[in-house]
Design a protein around this motif. Sequence first.
Motif, PDB file in Angstrom:
ATOM      1  N   PRO A 265       0.959  -1.203  -0.032  1.00  8.80           N
ATOM      2  CA  PRO A 265       0.076   0.026  -0.032  1.00  8.80           C
ATOM      3  C   PRO A 265       0.810   1.196  -0.165  1.00  8.80           C
ATOM      4  N   PHE A 266       0.327   2.203  -0.432  1.00  5.65           N
ATOM      5  CA  PHE A 266       0.932   3.623  -0.673  1.00  5.65           C
ATOM      6  C   PHE A 266       0.154   4.537   0.448  1.00  5.65           C
ATOM      7  N   SER A 267       0.926   5.441   0.931  1.00  2.40           N
ATOM      8  CA  SER A 267       0.278   6.553   1.905  1.00  2.40           C
ATOM      9  C   SER A 267      -0.215   7.691   1.237  1.00  2.40           C
ATOM     10  N   LEU A 268      -0.867   8.471   1.859  1.00  2.59           N
ATOM     11  CA  LEU A 268      -1.451   9.847   1.086  1.00  2.59           C
ATOM     12  C   LEU A 268       0.035  10.765   0.867  1.00  2.59           C
ATOM     13  N   ASP A 269       0.670  10.534   1.963  1.00  6.80           N
ATOM     14  CA  ASP A 269       1.976  11.604   1.604  1.00  6.80           C
ATOM     15  C   ASP A 269       2.957  11.060   0.436  1.00  6.80           C
TER      16      ASP A 269
END
Length: 252
Positions: free
Chosen positions: A181-185
């Motif tokens: 998964p990838f974070s919003l930042d």
Amino acid sequence: MSTAAKILILGGTGEAVALAKALTEAFGAGLTVVTSLAGRTKTPTLPLGEIRVGGFGGVPGLTRYLREEGIDAVVDATHPFAARITANAVAACAAAGVPRLRLDRPAWKPVPGDDWRQVPDLQAAAALLPALGSRAFLTVGSSELWPFKEVPGVWFWARMIEPPAAGGLPETFTIVQARGPFSLDDEEAFLRRNRIDVLVTKNSGGDAAAAKLAAARGLRVPVVMVDRPPSPPGDGAPGIAETVEWLRPILR
Ligand code: NAP
């Protein structure tokens, strides 16, 4: 529950991995959980339980497998866009008389602030792009780049787990190898760093890849959203808990 109970999970997704774990915890050693992988990814995340890899050989092959292996139920937890194996599972389970459930993570829906253009397929997405931007963030599979190769005036940053086969991509493509998964930042930084002005994605749903949509919303980047193929007929569940409940009476 009979000691012979055996479940086939059609996998290749995070949900399939989570389901194998949940079933192992819920039903213990009395249940054999087999997860089937297509074999596309060289280093897949491996689920608990038994694993088999590779195609079955269409509907006849899957029907034969269900009968020979004595499968009691099938959970189709493949990706929402993996339409062929899903259709095969419908036909093979009907032929073999095996109950089947589609584990279908809910599709993403636009929220206020989103600027989505919904299209039916990747070709329609490619056709729309020149009117929207010139620096596109492309989050489709490595075998799905071809509709975008000839798009005039657009540079692509294509993110994927494994790179496409060498050669054949024009200089307008930059391949970004990464696994979510990838974070919003992370997603905001990616969009800013590459000065992305349009995002192309399939409506996969789920949390693991949703941050890019929030990032696009925040930076006012339009999104070309490829709609899902239709859900198969028959039983369906949106998540792991509902799937475990569907299986309980079958395994009793
Ligand atoms: P597809 O077009 O629906 O299936 C093509 C063929 O691959 C099927 O006919 C089947 O071969 C074989 N296959 C697919 N999934 C299988 C599985 N779990 N176990 C055994 N054989 C399988 O599938 P796809 O879109 O290429 O996706 C392949 C796999 O990648 C799926 O398992 C899916 O969950 C995963 N995945 C797909 C996407 C996507 O966007 N499509 C994204 C992430 C992950 P036979 O006919 O010979 O049985």
